[in-house]
Design a protein around this motif. Structure first.
Motif, PDB file in Angstrom:
ATOM      1  N   SER A 137       7.617  11.915   8.544  1.00 26.56           N
ATOM      2  CA  SER A 137       9.117  12.195   8.459  1.00 26.56           C
ATOM      3  C   SER A 137       9.475  13.432   9.008  1.00 26.56           C
ATOM      4  N   ASP A 138       8.645  14.421   9.117  1.00 24.18           N
ATOM      5  CA  ASP A 138       8.888  15.723   9.758  1.00 24.18           C
ATOM      6  C   ASP A 138       9.805  16.519   8.910  1.00 24.18           C
ATOM      7  N   VAL A 139      10.065  16.106   7.724  1.00 24.07           N
ATOM      8  CA  VAL A 139      10.996  16.896   6.956  1.00 24.07           C
ATOM      9  C   VAL A 139      10.579  18.330   7.212  1.00 24.07           C
ATOM     10  N   GLY A 140      11.564  19.456   7.277  1.00 26.46           N
ATOM     11  CA  GLY A 140      12.975  19.407   7.583  1.00 26.46           C
ATOM     12  C   GLY A 140      13.613  18.979   8.672  1.00 26.46           C
ATOM     13  N   PRO A 175       0.657  -1.235   0.014  1.00 28.32           N
ATOM     14  CA  PRO A 175      -0.147   0.174  -0.033  1.00 28.32           C
ATOM     15  C   PRO A 175       0.968   0.986  -0.310  1.00 28.32           C
ATOM     16  N   GLY A 176       0.342   2.547  -0.445  1.00 25.83           N
ATOM     17  CA  GLY A 176       1.120   3.641  -0.610  1.00 25.83           C
ATOM     18  C   GLY A 176       1.226   3.831   0.840  1.00 25.83           C
ATOM     19  N   PHE A 177       2.701   4.716   1.192  1.00 21.84           N
ATOM     20  CA  PHE A 177       2.928   5.027   2.523  1.00 21.84           C
ATOM     21  C   PHE A 177       2.267   6.285   2.950  1.00 21.84           C
ATOM     22  N   VAL A 178       1.950   6.589   4.199  1.00 24.23           N
ATOM     23  CA  VAL A 178       1.307   7.842   4.662  1.00 24.23           C
ATOM     24  C   VAL A 178       2.046   8.372   5.677  1.00 24.23           C
ATOM     25  N   ASP A 179       2.260   9.703   5.443  1.00 32.36           N
ATOM     26  CA  ASP A 179       3.153  10.503   6.274  1.00 32.36           C
ATOM     27  C   ASP A 179       2.397  11.490   6.966  1.00 32.36           C
ATOM     28  N   THR A 180       2.175  11.376   8.088  1.00 37.58           N
ATOM     29  CA  THR A 180       1.156  12.053   8.889  1.00 37.58           C
ATOM     30  C   THR A 180       1.743  13.391   9.411  1.00 37.58           C
ATOM     31  N   HIS A 181       2.863  13.706   9.239  1.00 33.34           N
ATOM     32  CA  HIS A 181       3.503  14.973   9.687  1.00 33.34           C
ATOM     33  C   HIS A 181       4.724  15.375   8.714  1.00 33.34           C
ATOM     34  N   VAL A 182       4.772  16.420   7.895  1.00 33.26           N
ATOM     35  CA  VAL A 182       5.684  16.937   7.312  1.00 33.26           C
ATOM     36  C   VAL A 182       5.461  18.336   6.976  1.00 33.26           C
ATOM     37  N   HIS A 183       6.444  18.877   6.672  1.00 30.32           N
ATOM     38  CA  HIS A 183       6.455  20.527   6.128  1.00 30.32           C
ATOM     39  C   HIS A 183       6.974  20.805   4.568  1.00 30.32           C
ATOM     40  N   LEU A 184       6.133  21.285   3.874  1.00 25.92           N
ATOM     41  CA  LEU A 184       6.481  21.513   2.576  1.00 25.92           C
ATOM     42  C   LEU A 184       7.528  22.693   2.421  1.00 25.92           C
ATOM     43  N   PRO A 185       7.555  23.753   3.115  1.00 26.79           N
ATOM     44  CA  PRO A 185       8.650  24.795   3.198  1.00 26.79           C
ATOM     45  C   PRO A 185       9.709  24.425   3.702  1.00 26.79           C
ATOM     46  N   GLN A 186      10.187  23.395   4.331  1.00 26.52           N
ATOM     47  CA  GLN A 186      11.316  23.038   4.885  1.00 26.52           C
ATOM     48  C   GLN A 186      12.207  22.145   4.273  1.00 26.52           C
ATOM     49  N   MET A 187      11.770  21.848   2.804  1.00 27.86           N
ATOM     50  CA  MET A 187      12.264  20.904   1.989  1.00 27.86           C
ATOM     51  C   MET A 187      13.867  21.238   1.738  1.00 27.86           C
ATOM     52  N   ALA A 188      13.881  22.527   1.530  1.00 25.34           N
ATOM     53  CA  ALA A 188      15.199  22.948   1.064  1.00 25.34           C
ATOM     54  C   ALA A 188      16.281  22.930   1.998  1.00 25.34           C
ATOM     55  N   VAL A 189      15.806  22.933   3.305  1.00 23.61           N
ATOM     56  CA  VAL A 189      16.872  22.940   4.505  1.00 23.61           C
ATOM     57  C   VAL A 189      16.589  21.810   5.533  1.00 23.61           C
ATOM     58  N   ALA A 190      16.379  20.943   4.958  1.00 19.58           N
ATOM     59  CA  ALA A 190      16.342  19.475   5.664  1.00 19.58           C
ATOM     60  C   ALA A 190      17.717  19.349   6.007  1.00 19.58           C
ATOM     61  N   GLY A 191      18.121  18.763   7.055  1.00 21.26           N
ATOM     62  CA  GLY A 191      19.290  18.293   7.459  1.00 21.26           C
ATOM     63  C   GLY A 191      20.292  19.425   8.030  1.00 21.26           C
ATOM     64  N   CYS A 192      19.965  20.684   8.281  1.00 18.85           N
ATOM     65  CA  CYS A 192      20.646  21.637   8.738  1.00 18.85           C
ATOM     66  C   CYS A 192      20.369  21.620  10.367  1.00 18.85           C
ATOM     67  N   GLN A 193      21.562  21.184  10.945  1.00 19.82           N
ATOM     68  CA  GLN A 193      21.525  21.133  12.404  1.00 19.82           C
ATOM     69  C   GLN A 193      21.779  22.261  13.395  1.00 19.82           C
TER      70      GLN A 193
END
Ligand code: GUN
Ligand code: ZN
Length: 444
Positions: A326-329, A74-92
Protein backbone atom coordinates in the motif's frame (compact mmCIF):
# COMPACT_ATOMS: atom_id res chain seq x y z
CA UNK A 1 -7.50 -8.62 28.85
CA UNK A 2 -8.70 -11.94 27.40
CA UNK A 3 -10.94 -13.80 29.83
CA UNK A 4 -10.32 -17.52 30.64
CA UNK A 5 -13.58 -18.44 28.84
CA UNK A 6 -12.47 -16.55 25.74
CA UNK A 7 -9.16 -18.44 25.77
CA UNK A 8 -10.95 -21.78 26.26
CA UNK A 9 -13.30 -21.02 23.38
CA UNK A 10 -10.30 -20.36 21.13
CA UNK A 11 -8.97 -23.87 21.81
CA UNK A 12 -11.70 -25.62 19.83
CA UNK A 13 -11.43 -27.06 16.32
CA UNK A 14 -13.68 -25.11 14.01
CA UNK A 15 -15.14 -25.43 10.54
CA UNK A 16 -15.86 -22.14 8.78
CA UNK A 17 -18.56 -22.82 6.20
CA UNK A 18 -19.16 -20.40 3.33
CA UNK A 19 -17.87 -19.37 -0.09
CA UNK A 20 -14.09 -19.80 -0.10
CA UNK A 21 -11.56 -18.48 -2.59
CA UNK A 22 -7.77 -18.85 -2.40
CA UNK A 23 -4.77 -18.81 -4.72
CA UNK A 24 -2.80 -21.99 -5.35
CA UNK A 25 -0.21 -20.21 -7.49
CA UNK A 26 0.32 -17.27 -9.81
CA UNK A 27 -2.32 -18.47 -12.29
CA UNK A 28 -4.34 -20.89 -10.27
CA UNK A 29 -7.30 -20.41 -7.95
CA UNK A 30 -9.38 -22.77 -5.85
CA UNK A 31 -13.02 -21.83 -5.27
CA UNK A 32 -15.78 -23.53 -3.32
CA UNK A 33 -19.20 -21.88 -3.57
CA UNK A 34 -20.21 -23.88 -0.49
CA UNK A 35 -16.92 -24.69 1.16
CA UNK A 36 -15.41 -25.45 4.54
CA UNK A 37 -12.16 -24.31 6.10
CA UNK A 38 -11.17 -26.59 8.98
CA UNK A 39 -8.91 -25.13 11.64
CA UNK A 40 -7.56 -27.01 14.66
CA UNK A 41 -7.24 -25.72 18.20
CA UNK A 42 -3.72 -24.38 17.49
CA UNK A 43 -4.98 -22.31 14.56
CA UNK A 44 -3.55 -24.62 11.90
CA UNK A 45 -5.55 -25.53 8.79
CA UNK A 46 -6.40 -29.22 8.64
CA UNK A 47 -8.53 -29.17 5.45
CA UNK A 48 -10.16 -26.89 2.92
CA UNK A 49 -12.67 -28.12 0.36
CA UNK A 50 -16.31 -28.38 -0.53
CA UNK A 51 -18.76 -28.72 2.32
CA UNK A 52 -20.11 -31.93 0.83
CA UNK A 53 -16.69 -33.57 0.80
CA UNK A 54 -15.82 -32.55 4.36
CA UNK A 55 -19.08 -32.54 6.29
CA UNK A 56 -18.81 -36.17 7.44
CA UNK A 57 -15.43 -35.52 9.09
CA UNK A 58 -16.69 -32.92 11.53
CA UNK A 59 -17.70 -34.81 14.68
CA UNK A 60 -16.97 -32.63 17.70
CA UNK A 61 -16.08 -29.66 15.52
CA UNK A 62 -17.84 -26.32 15.99
CA UNK A 63 -19.31 -25.11 12.69
CA UNK A 64 -19.40 -21.37 11.97
CA UNK A 65 -21.91 -20.78 9.19
CA UNK A 66 -21.54 -17.72 6.95
CA UNK A 67 -24.19 -16.15 4.73
CA UNK A 68 -24.46 -16.49 0.94
CA UNK A 69 -23.18 -12.95 0.41
CA UNK A 70 -20.06 -13.58 2.50
CA UNK A 71 -16.71 -14.77 1.19
CA UNK A 72 -13.70 -16.25 2.98
CA UNK A 73 -10.26 -15.43 1.52
CA UNK A 74 -6.69 -15.63 2.87
CA UNK A 75 -5.51 -12.60 4.84
CA UNK A 76 -3.94 -9.88 2.71
CA UNK A 77 -0.19 -9.24 2.74
CA UNK A 78 1.10 -5.66 2.56
CA UNK A 79 4.77 -5.93 1.60
CA UNK A 80 5.57 -2.23 2.01
CA UNK A 81 3.96 0.32 4.33
CA UNK A 82 5.04 3.12 6.71
CA UNK A 83 3.47 3.24 10.19
CA UNK A 84 4.50 6.85 10.94
CA UNK A 85 2.93 8.20 7.75
CA UNK A 86 -0.61 7.19 8.68
CA UNK A 87 -1.67 10.72 9.64
CA UNK A 88 -0.34 12.37 6.46
CA UNK A 89 -1.54 9.88 3.85
CA UNK A 90 -2.99 11.76 0.90
CA UNK A 91 -0.92 14.96 1.31
CA UNK A 92 0.19 15.89 -2.17
CA UNK A 93 3.56 17.19 -3.41
CA UNK A 94 5.11 17.45 -6.89
CA UNK A 95 7.77 14.73 -6.47
CA UNK A 96 9.11 12.13 -4.06
CA UNK A 97 11.95 14.29 -2.71
CA UNK A 98 9.70 17.34 -2.25
CA UNK A 99 7.02 15.19 -0.63
CA UNK A 100 9.56 13.85 1.88
CA UNK A 101 10.70 17.41 2.66
CA UNK A 102 7.24 18.96 2.78
CA UNK A 103 5.17 16.39 4.64
CA UNK A 104 7.00 13.28 5.71
CA UNK A 105 10.08 14.24 7.67
CA UNK A 106 8.14 16.72 9.82
CA UNK A 107 5.51 14.10 10.61
CA UNK A 108 8.09 11.43 11.42
CA UNK A 109 9.85 13.87 13.77
CA UNK A 110 6.69 13.93 15.92
CA UNK A 111 7.46 10.36 16.99
CA UNK A 112 10.00 11.68 19.48
CA UNK A 113 6.88 12.12 21.64
CA UNK A 114 6.03 8.71 23.14
CA UNK A 115 2.33 9.55 23.55
CA UNK A 116 2.05 10.44 19.89
CA UNK A 117 3.98 7.31 18.88
CA UNK A 118 1.67 5.17 21.01
CA UNK A 119 -1.50 6.71 19.61
CA UNK A 120 -0.45 6.32 15.96
CA UNK A 121 0.95 2.80 16.51
CA UNK A 122 -2.36 1.69 18.00
CA UNK A 123 -4.32 3.34 15.18
CA UNK A 124 -2.15 2.00 12.36
CA UNK A 125 -1.83 -1.56 13.63
CA UNK A 126 -5.54 -1.90 14.37
CA UNK A 127 -6.38 -0.40 10.96
CA UNK A 128 -4.22 -3.06 9.29
CA UNK A 129 -6.48 -5.68 10.85
CA UNK A 130 -9.63 -3.74 9.91
CA UNK A 131 -8.36 -3.80 6.32
CA UNK A 132 -7.88 -7.57 6.38
CA UNK A 133 -4.09 -7.29 6.33
CA UNK A 134 -2.71 -10.19 8.33
CA UNK A 135 0.97 -9.74 7.44
CA UNK A 136 2.72 -6.42 6.80
CA UNK A 137 6.27 -5.32 6.15
CA UNK A 138 6.53 -2.04 8.01
CA UNK A 139 8.87 0.98 8.17
CA UNK A 140 9.01 2.76 11.56
CA UNK A 141 10.81 6.01 12.42
CA UNK A 142 14.40 6.51 13.45
CA UNK A 143 13.44 6.80 17.14
CA UNK A 144 14.27 3.68 19.14
CA UNK A 145 11.63 4.62 21.74
CA UNK A 146 8.85 4.92 19.15
CA UNK A 147 10.05 1.67 17.55
CA UNK A 148 9.83 -0.11 20.89
CA UNK A 149 6.28 1.20 21.33
CA UNK A 150 5.28 -0.04 17.85
CA UNK A 151 6.60 -3.54 18.62
CA UNK A 152 4.83 -3.65 21.99
CA UNK A 153 1.59 -2.57 20.34
CA UNK A 154 1.88 -5.21 17.58
CA UNK A 155 2.51 -7.88 20.22
CA UNK A 156 -0.58 -6.76 22.15
CA UNK A 157 -2.89 -6.58 19.12
CA UNK A 158 -1.61 -9.84 17.60
CA UNK A 159 -0.38 -8.42 14.27
CA UNK A 160 1.96 -10.37 12.07
CA UNK A 161 4.71 -7.97 10.99
CA UNK A 162 8.18 -7.74 9.52
CA UNK A 163 9.20 -4.41 11.02
CA UNK A 164 12.22 -2.30 11.95
CA UNK A 165 13.57 1.06 13.04
CA UNK A 166 14.15 3.30 10.00
CA UNK A 167 17.84 4.17 9.74
CA UNK A 168 19.12 7.53 8.46
CA UNK A 169 22.49 9.12 9.11
CA UNK A 170 22.54 11.84 6.41
CA UNK A 171 20.40 14.12 4.22
CA UNK A 172 17.36 14.44 6.48
CA UNK A 173 16.45 16.93 9.23
CA UNK A 174 18.74 16.73 12.26
CA UNK A 175 15.87 15.61 14.49
CA UNK A 176 15.68 12.36 12.47
CA UNK A 177 19.40 11.72 12.05
CA UNK A 178 21.49 9.71 14.48
CA UNK A 179 25.19 8.90 14.61
CA UNK A 180 25.92 5.77 12.59
CA UNK A 181 27.39 3.69 15.40
CA UNK A 182 24.47 4.56 17.66
CA UNK A 183 21.93 3.59 14.98
CA UNK A 184 23.64 0.26 14.41
CA UNK A 185 23.69 -0.46 18.16
CA UNK A 186 20.02 0.57 18.58
CA UNK A 187 18.74 -1.50 15.68
CA UNK A 188 20.72 -4.55 16.79
CA UNK A 189 19.29 -4.26 20.28
CA UNK A 190 15.70 -3.97 18.96
CA UNK A 191 16.35 -6.96 16.70
CA UNK A 192 17.58 -9.10 19.59
CA UNK A 193 14.51 -8.22 21.60
CA UNK A 194 11.85 -8.62 18.92
CA UNK A 195 12.93 -10.95 16.11
CA UNK A 196 10.73 -14.05 16.42
CA UNK A 197 8.65 -12.56 19.26
CA UNK A 198 5.00 -13.37 19.95
CA UNK A 199 5.35 -16.93 18.77
CA UNK A 200 6.98 -15.90 15.49
CA UNK A 201 4.35 -13.33 14.53
CA UNK A 202 6.93 -10.54 14.82
CA UNK A 203 10.06 -10.53 12.69
CA UNK A 204 12.72 -7.89 12.50
CA UNK A 205 14.03 -6.03 9.45
CA UNK A 206 17.05 -3.75 9.05
CA UNK A 207 15.53 -0.66 7.42
CA UNK A 208 17.97 1.79 5.79
CA UNK A 209 15.46 4.30 4.36
CA UNK A 210 17.10 4.52 0.93
CA UNK A 211 20.55 5.11 -0.51
CA UNK A 212 20.32 8.92 -0.25
CA UNK A 213 19.93 8.93 3.54
CA UNK A 214 22.54 6.21 4.10
CA UNK A 215 26.29 6.68 4.50
CA UNK A 216 28.61 3.97 3.24
CA UNK A 217 29.53 3.32 6.87
CA UNK A 218 25.88 2.64 7.72
CA UNK A 219 25.38 0.27 4.79
CA UNK A 220 28.63 -1.50 5.53
CA UNK A 221 27.58 -1.94 9.18
CA UNK A 222 24.25 -3.38 8.02
CA UNK A 223 26.10 -5.79 5.74
CA UNK A 224 27.95 -7.03 8.83
CA UNK A 225 24.69 -7.34 10.80
CA UNK A 226 23.15 -9.30 7.92
CA UNK A 227 25.97 -11.82 8.13
CA UNK A 228 25.61 -12.05 11.93
CA UNK A 229 21.81 -12.46 11.81
CA UNK A 230 21.14 -14.33 8.56
CA UNK A 231 17.41 -14.84 9.15
CA UNK A 232 16.65 -11.13 9.71
CA UNK A 233 15.11 -9.18 6.82
CA UNK A 234 16.36 -6.03 5.10
CA UNK A 235 13.76 -3.61 3.77
CA UNK A 236 14.46 -0.47 1.75
CA UNK A 237 13.42 1.60 -1.28
CA UNK A 238 14.99 1.19 -4.72
CA UNK A 239 14.78 3.12 -7.99
CA UNK A 240 11.51 4.95 -7.43
CA UNK A 241 11.92 8.26 -9.28
CA UNK A 242 14.32 9.63 -11.90
CA UNK A 243 15.46 12.60 -9.77
CA UNK A 244 16.20 10.24 -6.90
CA UNK A 245 18.24 7.99 -9.20
CA UNK A 246 20.22 11.00 -10.51
CA UNK A 247 20.99 12.01 -6.91
CA UNK A 248 22.12 8.46 -6.11
CA UNK A 249 24.46 8.59 -9.13
CA UNK A 250 25.96 11.82 -7.81
CA UNK A 251 26.31 10.50 -4.27
CA UNK A 252 27.79 7.12 -5.24
CA UNK A 253 29.74 7.86 -8.45
CA UNK A 254 31.47 4.46 -8.34
CA UNK A 255 28.13 2.62 -8.79
CA UNK A 256 26.98 1.75 -12.32
CA UNK A 257 23.36 1.74 -11.20
CA UNK A 258 21.23 2.11 -8.06
CA UNK A 259 21.14 -1.65 -7.43
CA UNK A 260 24.93 -1.78 -7.23
CA UNK A 261 24.93 0.59 -4.23
CA UNK A 262 23.12 -1.98 -2.10
CA UNK A 263 24.90 -4.88 -3.76
CA UNK A 264 28.35 -3.48 -2.86
CA UNK A 265 27.54 -3.63 0.88
CA UNK A 266 25.99 -7.12 0.84
CA UNK A 267 22.46 -5.84 1.42
CA UNK A 268 20.76 -7.91 -1.31
CA UNK A 269 19.61 -11.49 -0.84
CA UNK A 270 16.55 -13.64 -0.36
CA UNK A 271 15.49 -11.75 2.78
CA UNK A 272 15.69 -8.35 1.11
CA UNK A 273 12.45 -6.49 0.32
CA UNK A 274 12.86 -3.68 -2.20
CA UNK A 275 10.00 -1.21 -2.59
CA UNK A 276 9.13 0.17 -6.04
CA UNK A 277 11.92 -0.72 -8.51
CA UNK A 278 10.13 1.36 -11.14
CA UNK A 279 13.14 2.35 -13.23
CA UNK A 280 15.18 -0.85 -13.06
CA UNK A 281 16.79 -1.93 -16.34
CA UNK A 282 16.79 -5.53 -17.60
CA UNK A 283 20.22 -6.18 -16.20
CA UNK A 284 19.27 -4.97 -12.71
CA UNK A 285 16.16 -7.18 -12.77
CA UNK A 286 18.31 -10.15 -13.77
CA UNK A 287 20.75 -9.48 -10.95
CA UNK A 288 17.93 -9.15 -8.42
CA UNK A 289 16.53 -12.46 -9.64
CA UNK A 290 19.95 -14.12 -9.32
CA UNK A 291 20.23 -12.75 -5.77
CA UNK A 292 16.66 -13.96 -4.97
CA UNK A 293 15.59 -10.54 -3.66
CA UNK A 294 11.90 -9.59 -3.35
CA UNK A 295 10.16 -6.59 -4.90
CA UNK A 296 7.20 -4.75 -3.38
CA UNK A 297 5.00 -3.24 -6.10
CA UNK A 298 3.10 -0.21 -4.80
CA UNK A 299 0.89 1.02 -7.66
CA UNK A 300 -1.30 3.41 -5.64
CA UNK A 301 1.81 5.20 -4.39
CA UNK A 302 3.36 5.21 -7.88
CA UNK A 303 0.24 6.93 -9.26
CA UNK A 304 0.18 9.40 -6.38
CA UNK A 305 3.82 10.50 -6.66
CA UNK A 306 3.88 10.05 -10.46
CA UNK A 307 6.86 7.75 -10.11
CA UNK A 308 6.37 5.85 -13.36
CA UNK A 309 5.03 2.52 -14.52
CA UNK A 310 6.19 -0.68 -12.83
CA UNK A 311 7.34 -3.39 -15.28
CA UNK A 312 4.93 -5.91 -13.84
CA UNK A 313 4.90 -8.35 -16.75
CA UNK A 314 8.72 -8.35 -17.06
CA UNK A 315 9.05 -9.01 -13.33
CA UNK A 316 6.46 -11.82 -13.41
CA UNK A 317 8.06 -13.34 -16.48
CA UNK A 318 11.45 -13.43 -14.69
CA UNK A 319 9.74 -15.06 -11.71
CA UNK A 320 11.13 -12.63 -9.19
CA UNK A 321 9.57 -12.79 -5.75
CA UNK A 322 6.88 -10.11 -5.81
CA UNK A 323 4.14 -8.79 -3.54
CA UNK A 324 1.92 -5.72 -3.40
CA UNK A 325 2.35 -2.79 -1.02
CA UNK A 326 0.00 0.00 0.00
CA UNK A 327 2.99 2.27 0.76
CA UNK A 328 0.86 4.44 3.04
CA UNK A 329 1.43 7.46 3.24
CA UNK A 330 2.42 7.84 -0.45
CA UNK A 331 -0.34 5.33 -1.02
CA UNK A 332 -3.57 6.94 0.19
CA UNK A 333 -5.10 3.92 1.97
CA UNK A 334 -4.22 0.59 3.56
CA UNK A 335 -6.65 -1.61 1.63
CA UNK A 336 -4.99 -4.26 -0.55
CA UNK A 337 -8.32 -4.46 -2.39
CA UNK A 338 -7.71 -1.04 -3.95
CA UNK A 339 -4.03 -1.79 -4.45
CA UNK A 340 -5.00 -4.81 -6.61
CA UNK A 341 -7.20 -2.56 -8.72
CA UNK A 342 -4.45 0.03 -9.12
CA UNK A 343 -1.98 -2.72 -10.13
CA UNK A 344 -4.38 -3.58 -12.93
CA UNK A 345 -4.94 0.03 -14.03
CA UNK A 346 -1.21 0.78 -13.99
CA UNK A 347 -0.57 -1.62 -16.89
CA UNK A 348 -1.40 0.38 -20.00
CA UNK A 349 -1.65 -2.33 -22.65
CA UNK A 350 -1.91 -5.58 -20.72
CA UNK A 351 -4.86 -7.07 -18.92
CA UNK A 352 -3.35 -8.62 -15.80
CA UNK A 353 -5.14 -11.90 -15.00
CA UNK A 354 -7.41 -11.49 -11.97
CA UNK A 355 -5.91 -14.65 -10.47
CA UNK A 356 -2.45 -13.06 -10.61
CA UNK A 357 -3.60 -9.90 -8.82
CA UNK A 358 -5.24 -11.97 -6.09
CA UNK A 359 -2.13 -14.17 -5.83
CA UNK A 360 0.09 -11.09 -5.41
CA UNK A 361 -2.13 -9.71 -2.64
CA UNK A 362 -2.05 -13.01 -0.71
CA UNK A 363 0.28 -15.95 -1.44
CA UNK A 364 2.72 -13.92 -3.58
CA UNK A 365 3.15 -11.41 -0.74
CA UNK A 366 3.71 -14.23 1.75
CA UNK A 367 6.32 -15.74 -0.59
CA UNK A 368 8.00 -12.34 -1.03
CA UNK A 369 8.33 -12.23 2.77
CA UNK A 370 9.60 -15.83 2.76
CA UNK A 371 6.51 -17.07 4.58
CA UNK A 372 4.78 -18.90 1.74
CA UNK A 373 5.49 -22.22 3.43
CA UNK A 374 3.25 -21.30 6.37
CA UNK A 375 0.90 -18.55 5.14
CA UNK A 376 -0.82 -17.16 2.06
CA UNK A 377 -3.49 -19.74 1.23
CA UNK A 378 -5.52 -22.58 2.74
CA UNK A 379 -3.23 -25.56 2.20
CA UNK A 380 -3.44 -28.00 5.14
CA UNK A 381 -0.61 -27.41 7.60
CA UNK A 382 -0.55 -23.65 7.07
CA UNK A 383 -1.61 -21.19 9.74
CA UNK A 384 -5.21 -20.00 9.47
CA UNK A 385 -4.92 -16.32 8.53
CA UNK A 386 -8.14 -15.36 6.78
CA UNK A 387 -10.67 -12.63 6.15
CA UNK A 388 -14.44 -12.75 5.89
CA UNK A 389 -15.80 -10.24 3.39
CA UNK A 390 -19.37 -9.03 3.10
CA UNK A 391 -20.16 -8.53 -0.57
CA UNK A 392 -22.72 -5.77 -0.98
CA UNK A 393 -26.29 -6.95 -1.07
CA UNK A 394 -28.13 -5.03 -3.77
CA UNK A 395 -31.88 -4.37 -3.82
CA UNK A 396 -32.10 -7.05 -6.49
CA UNK A 397 -29.87 -9.71 -4.94
CA UNK A 398 -31.57 -9.37 -1.54
CA UNK A 399 -34.87 -10.42 -3.14
CA UNK A 400 -33.37 -12.91 -5.59
CA UNK A 401 -30.25 -14.51 -4.00
CA UNK A 402 -29.71 -16.59 -7.14
CA UNK A 403 -28.51 -13.47 -9.01
CA UNK A 404 -25.64 -13.11 -6.56
CA UNK A 405 -22.45 -14.01 -8.42
CA UNK A 406 -21.18 -16.42 -5.77
CA UNK A 407 -21.55 -19.36 -8.16
CA UNK A 408 -19.09 -17.81 -10.60
CA UNK A 409 -15.60 -17.36 -9.17
CA UNK A 410 -14.38 -15.20 -12.07
CA UNK A 411 -17.24 -12.71 -11.61
CA UNK A 412 -16.74 -12.76 -7.85
CA UNK A 413 -13.03 -12.04 -8.11
CA UNK A 414 -13.61 -9.35 -10.70
CA UNK A 415 -15.94 -7.53 -8.32
CA UNK A 416 -13.44 -7.97 -5.53
CA UNK A 417 -10.67 -6.38 -7.60
CA UNK A 418 -12.63 -3.54 -9.21
CA UNK A 419 -15.18 -2.72 -6.52
CA UNK A 420 -13.62 -4.14 -3.36
CA UNK A 421 -13.68 -1.74 -0.45
CA UNK A 422 -12.32 -1.71 3.06
CA UNK A 423 -15.87 -1.63 4.39
CA UNK A 424 -16.42 -5.10 2.98
CA UNK A 425 -14.08 -6.57 5.62
CA UNK A 426 -16.27 -8.15 8.26
CA UNK A 427 -13.82 -10.24 10.29
CA UNK A 428 -10.08 -10.87 10.31
CA UNK A 429 -8.40 -13.97 11.79
CA UNK A 430 -4.73 -14.61 12.49
CA UNK A 431 -3.72 -18.17 13.31
CA UNK A 432 -7.36 -19.05 13.89
CA UNK A 433 -7.98 -16.23 16.38
CA UNK A 434 -10.31 -13.39 15.52
CA UNK A 435 -8.34 -10.15 15.71
CA UNK A 436 -10.96 -7.86 14.15
CA UNK A 437 -14.73 -7.78 13.88
CA UNK A 438 -16.55 -4.87 12.28
CA UNK A 439 -18.93 -3.19 14.66
CA UNK A 440 -22.55 -3.87 13.85
CA UNK A 441 -24.36 -0.95 12.27
CA UNK A 442 -27.19 -0.03 14.59
CA UNK A 443 -30.37 0.95 12.75
CA UNK A 444 -33.39 2.61 14.34
N1 GUN B 1 11.93 6.90 -0.48
C1 GUN B 1 12.54 7.26 0.67
N2 GUN B 1 11.66 7.41 1.67
C2 GUN B 1 10.46 7.14 1.15
C3 GUN B 1 9.14 7.11 1.71
O1 GUN B 1 8.90 7.38 2.89
N3 GUN B 1 8.14 6.79 0.84
C4 GUN B 1 8.37 6.46 -0.45
N4 GUN B 1 7.35 6.16 -1.25
N5 GUN B 1 9.59 6.49 -0.99
C5 GUN B 1 10.62 6.83 -0.20
ZN1 ZN C 1 7.76 3.57 1.03
Amino acid sequence: MTSPTAIASQLVSRAYRGSILHALGKDELAYFADGALLVDAQGVITACGSWTSLKDTLQGVEVIQYQPHQLIVPGFVDTHVHLPQMAVAGCQAPSLLEWLDTHIFAEEARFADADYARAVSEWFLSELLANGTTLASVFLTSHPGASQIAFETAARLGNRVVMGQTLMDRHAPDSLLRPTAQLLAETESLCKQWHGANDGRIQYAWVPRFALTSSEELMSGLGTLRRQFPDVFLHTHLSEQLAEIAAVKAQFPWAHDYTEVYERFGLLGSRTILAHGIHLCDEELDRLKALDASLAHCPSSNFFLKSGRFRLMDVLQRQLRLGLGSDVGAGPALSLLTVMKDAQYMQADTLVPLATLFYLATLGGAEALLQGHRLGNFEPGKEADFVVLDLPVTPVSSRMPEVHPSQDSEALLSRLVYQGHQQWISETFIRGQRVYQRAAIVQD
